[in-house]
Design a protein around this motif. Structure first.
Motif, PDB file in Angstrom:
ATOM      1  N   ALA A 247      -0.183 -13.628  -5.901  1.00 37.20           N
ATOM      2  CA  ALA A 247      -1.295 -12.898  -6.494  1.00 37.20           C
ATOM      3  C   ALA A 247      -2.126 -12.224  -5.417  1.00 37.20           C
ATOM      4  O   ALA A 247      -2.327 -12.786  -4.336  1.00 37.20           O
ATOM      5  CB  ALA A 247      -2.186 -13.846  -7.306  1.00 37.20           C
ATOM      6  N   PRO A 248      -2.627 -11.020  -5.688  1.00 31.73           N
ATOM      7  CA  PRO A 248      -3.560 -10.376  -4.762  1.00 31.73           C
ATOM      8  C   PRO A 248      -4.918 -11.045  -4.847  1.00 31.73           C
ATOM      9  O   PRO A 248      -5.202 -11.799  -5.783  1.00 31.73           O
ATOM     10  CB  PRO A 248      -3.610  -8.931  -5.263  1.00 31.73           C
ATOM     11  CG  PRO A 248      -3.297  -9.039  -6.718  1.00 31.73           C
ATOM     12  CD  PRO A 248      -2.333 -10.178  -6.867  1.00 31.73           C
ATOM     13  N   LEU A 249      -5.784 -10.761  -3.896  1.00 29.54           N
ATOM     14  CA  LEU A 249      -7.105 -11.379  -3.870  1.00 29.54           C
ATOM     15  C   LEU A 249      -7.935 -10.984  -5.078  1.00 29.54           C
ATOM     16  O   LEU A 249      -8.615 -11.818  -5.670  1.00 29.54           O
ATOM     17  CB  LEU A 249      -7.854 -10.989  -2.594  1.00 29.54           C
ATOM     18  CG  LEU A 249      -7.329 -11.580  -1.288  1.00 29.54           C
ATOM     19  CD1 LEU A 249      -8.096 -10.999  -0.109  1.00 29.54           C
ATOM     20  CD2 LEU A 249      -7.447 -13.098  -1.298  1.00 29.54           C
ATOM     21  N   ARG A 250      -7.920  -9.702  -5.446  1.00 31.11           N
ATOM     22  CA  ARG A 250      -8.724  -9.173  -6.548  1.00 31.11           C
ATOM     23  C   ARG A 250     -10.150  -9.699  -6.474  1.00 31.11           C
ATOM     24  O   ARG A 250     -10.616 -10.409  -7.367  1.00 31.11           O
ATOM     25  CB  ARG A 250      -8.097  -9.470  -7.899  1.00 31.11           C
ATOM     26  CG  ARG A 250      -6.752  -8.803  -8.097  1.00 31.11           C
ATOM     27  CD  ARG A 250      -6.328  -8.764  -9.541  1.00 31.11           C
ATOM     28  NE  ARG A 250      -7.191  -7.895 -10.324  1.00 31.11           N
ATOM     29  CZ  ARG A 250      -7.065  -6.574 -10.395  1.00 31.11           C
ATOM     30  NH1 ARG A 250      -6.104  -5.957  -9.716  1.00 31.11           N
ATOM     31  NH2 ARG A 250      -7.882  -5.867 -11.136  1.00 31.11           N
ATOM     32  N   GLY A 251     -10.833  -9.347  -5.386  1.00 35.06           N
ATOM     33  CA  GLY A 251     -12.202  -9.818  -5.187  1.00 35.06           C
ATOM     34  C   GLY A 251     -12.222 -11.309  -4.953  1.00 35.06           C
ATOM     35  O   GLY A 251     -11.573 -11.829  -4.040  1.00 35.06           O
ATOM     36  N   GLU A 252     -12.929 -12.029  -5.799  1.00 37.08           N
ATOM     37  CA  GLU A 252     -13.038 -13.480  -5.681  1.00 37.08           C
ATOM     38  C   GLU A 252     -12.088 -14.220  -6.625  1.00 37.08           C
ATOM     39  O   GLU A 252     -12.082 -15.450  -6.660  1.00 37.08           O
ATOM     40  CB  GLU A 252     -14.476 -13.916  -5.991  1.00 37.08           C
ATOM     41  CG  GLU A 252     -15.484 -13.538  -4.918  1.00 37.08           C
ATOM     42  CD  GLU A 252     -15.205 -14.274  -3.603  1.00 37.08           C
ATOM     43  OE1 GLU A 252     -14.970 -15.498  -3.643  1.00 37.08           O
ATOM     44  OE2 GLU A 252     -15.207 -13.614  -2.557  1.00 37.08           O
ATOM     45  N   THR A 253     -11.272 -13.478  -7.370  1.00 38.77           N
ATOM     46  CA  THR A 253     -10.460 -14.100  -8.407  1.00 38.77           C
ATOM     47  C   THR A 253      -9.510 -15.158  -7.864  1.00 38.77           C
ATOM     48  O   THR A 253      -9.439 -16.279  -8.371  1.00 38.77           O
ATOM     49  CB  THR A 253      -9.657 -13.025  -9.164  1.00 38.77           C
ATOM     50  OG1 THR A 253     -10.563 -12.108  -9.769  1.00 38.77           O
ATOM     51  CG2 THR A 253      -8.779 -13.655 -10.231  1.00 38.77           C
ATOM     52  N   PHE A 299      -1.503  -6.317  -2.378  1.00 35.41           N
ATOM     53  CA  PHE A 299      -0.738  -7.243  -1.536  1.00 35.41           C
ATOM     54  C   PHE A 299      -0.795  -8.653  -2.115  1.00 35.41           C
ATOM     55  O   PHE A 299      -1.858  -9.271  -2.194  1.00 35.41           O
ATOM     56  CB  PHE A 299      -1.276  -7.271  -0.108  1.00 35.41           C
ATOM     57  CG  PHE A 299      -0.515  -8.233   0.773  1.00 35.41           C
ATOM     58  CD1 PHE A 299       0.778  -7.941   1.185  1.00 35.41           C
ATOM     59  CD2 PHE A 299      -1.079  -9.440   1.153  1.00 35.41           C
ATOM     60  CE1 PHE A 299       1.489  -8.822   1.978  1.00 35.41           C
ATOM     61  CE2 PHE A 299      -0.378 -10.332   1.952  1.00 35.41           C
ATOM     62  CZ  PHE A 299       0.908 -10.019   2.364  1.00 35.41           C
ATOM     63  N   PRO A 300       0.349  -9.205  -2.539  1.00 37.47           N
ATOM     64  CA  PRO A 300       0.359 -10.551  -3.106  1.00 37.47           C
ATOM     65  C   PRO A 300       0.336 -11.640  -2.032  1.00 37.47           C
ATOM     66  O   PRO A 300       1.186 -11.665  -1.140  1.00 37.47           O
ATOM     67  CB  PRO A 300       1.668 -10.597  -3.897  1.00 37.47           C
ATOM     68  CG  PRO A 300       2.538  -9.578  -3.241  1.00 37.47           C
ATOM     69  CD  PRO A 300       1.655  -8.537  -2.644  1.00 37.47           C
TER      70      PRO A 300
END
Length: 314
Positions: A247-253, A299-300
């Motif tokens: 999984a990508p970071l996607r902010g704080e997710t 980027f995962p």
């Protein structure tokens, strides 16, 4: 295994990088928008308008040509070039308009899978009523990378394997069923149309004799909460098992997910340099692809979850 990313569609070719996309829901580009403002959009109001324009154009099956629309689509970066795809001659017994393609690993060409390519239009009620639509029209980079990682590390998969949130194809789980010494593989997603397609993919690959002795099945899950996902992983894990999350970071997710995993009593390890080819492309895109590549959403990262601390060698 688990993968998460909100993005869709790039353009397929005769043997293109394996991003199963169309330039609308039949042949055109689509994209689920980023949840954060893009640089240079002129403010949140403009971004919001562009996102609604994107959604409107997608639902009308029109190509999103507007620069403002393209700016908010996260599908600007489509693939790490880990798989090659080419059309497969239709089955003479198949009276549908379905189009099938062969996905073949570039690094491990002895392994390939058959995936359904033409999934037809996406209906509005499916978008509104399904739990998750992020993977119902494409194979996105996280799934592509996870499938590649599973092939490269096929020796670690034994016994029963489950892929959570595999989208329209569950490519990673399919590849595990094809390449690994496993007895059972369960493929799941929160979108009903995705699971319907996965059932067809399972049957086609089973008829082609690609699964060996592995028992491959699919299931629908409808729980949308991150904490419940962590709990599901914890319950599924055997004492010596492991869950691989791409999984990508996607902010704080992603960080929030990891914190919940630790609170649930799981051991969490994170890695970025898990594959030399993926890392090299990542570094190249950081330097040369700033207009199309955002590591926050493209980027995962590899998160490994276990019930016991892992050895430092992994």
């Amino acid at each position: 295994m688990y993968k998460t990313e909100e993005e869709c569609a790039g353009a397929p070719g005769d043997c293109d990088p394996a991003s199963t996309s169309r330039r609308d829901f039949n042949k055109n580009t689509c994209g689920t928008e980023s949840l954060r403002p893009s640089e240079g959009t002129g403010g949140s109001a403009e971004v919001a308008r562009a996102r609604w324009t994107l959604l409107r154009q997608v639902l009308r099956q029109k190509q999103a040509d507007s620069p403002d629309v393209k700016q908010v689509s996260v599908r600007r970066f489509a693939t790490f070039d880990l798989f090659c795809r080419k059309p497969v001659k239709p089955d003479t017994s198949d009276d549908t308009d379905d189009q099938w393609v062969e996905y073949r690993s570039v690094r491990f060409p002895e392994f390939s899978a058959l995936l359904r390519d033409n999934l037809g239009p996406l209906r509005v009620n499916e978008v509104l009523n399904s739990f998750d639509n992020t993977g119902n029209v494409c194979v996105w980079p996280s799934e592509e990378v996870m499938a590649h990682y599973c092939l490269q590390n096929r020796h670690i998969f034994k016994g029963a394997v489950c892929e959570l949130g595999g989208g329209m194809t569950c490519l990673a789980g399919i590849m595990v069923a094809i390449c690994a010494d496993v007895t059972e593989v369960l493929l799941s997603d929160g979108n009903e149309k995705s699971i319907q397609n996965v059932r067809g993919v399972i049957e086609r690959n089973k008829q082609a004799g690609l699964f060996g002795s592995a028992n491959v099945s699919s299931s629908l899950f409808l729980d949308q909460y991150r904490a419940s996902l962590v709990d599901a992983i914890r319950r599924l894990l055997q004492p010596n098992g492991r869950a691989l999350v791409f999984a990508p970071l996607r902010g704080e997710t992603l960080r929030q997910f990891c914190r919940l995993a630790v609170q649930a009593g799981l051991c969490v390890s994170q890695s970025q340099r898990y594959d030399a080819h993926v890392w090299d492309i990542h570094q190249k895109m950081l330097k040369e692809g700033k207009d199309t590549y955002d590591e926050n959403i493209h980027f995962p990262n590899l998160i490994t979850l276990t019930k016991e601390p892992q050895s430092s060698s992994h």
